[in-house]
Enzyme design. Sequence first.
Site, mmCIF file in Angstrom:
data_model
loop_
_atom_site.group_PDB
_atom_site.id
_atom_site.type_symbol
_atom_site.label_atom_id
_atom_site.label_comp_id
_atom_site.label_asym_id
_atom_site.label_seq_id
_atom_site.Cartn_x
_atom_site.Cartn_y
_atom_site.Cartn_z
ATOM 1 N N CYS A 30 0.834 -1.210 0.000
ATOM 2 C CA CYS A 30 0.000 0.000 0.000
ATOM 3 C C CYS A 30 0.873 1.267 0.000
ATOM 4 C CB CYS A 30 -0.904 -0.045 1.232
ATOM 5 S SG CYS A 30 -1.747 1.490 1.624
ATOM 6 N N CYS A 33 0.167 3.728 2.781
ATOM 7 C CA CYS A 33 0.652 3.155 4.050
ATOM 8 C C CYS A 33 2.143 3.427 4.227
ATOM 9 C CB CYS A 33 0.406 1.646 4.088
ATOM 10 S SG CYS A 33 -1.320 1.157 4.040
#
Length: 105
Positions: A30, A33
Amino acid sequence: MAAKNINVQELRDLIESKKNVLVDFWAPWCGPCRMVSPVVDEVATDMADVIAVAKCNVDENEELALKYGVMSIPTLIIFRDGAEVGRLVGALPKEKLVEEIKRTI
């Protein structure tokens, strides 16, 4: 001090400890993230006396993501006295995260 990656039992123990807790639900693939990870680590260091900070890899702990209703990542959940008191979704600046922590605990 970087936030520690935790598993189901460690998260349960941390939340049940009645401490103030910030959990970053994330995954290695991600992009947002990876952007927010250094911010979470800074908060873990800067606010260590105020809140415990942990990371939960949703790929390795799918049951936790389901339990806490994590629908997109990164999701940052703040717990106080064992209950969820705040939730932030998406990459955000450190100032916003710190502001939310201070507001909720």
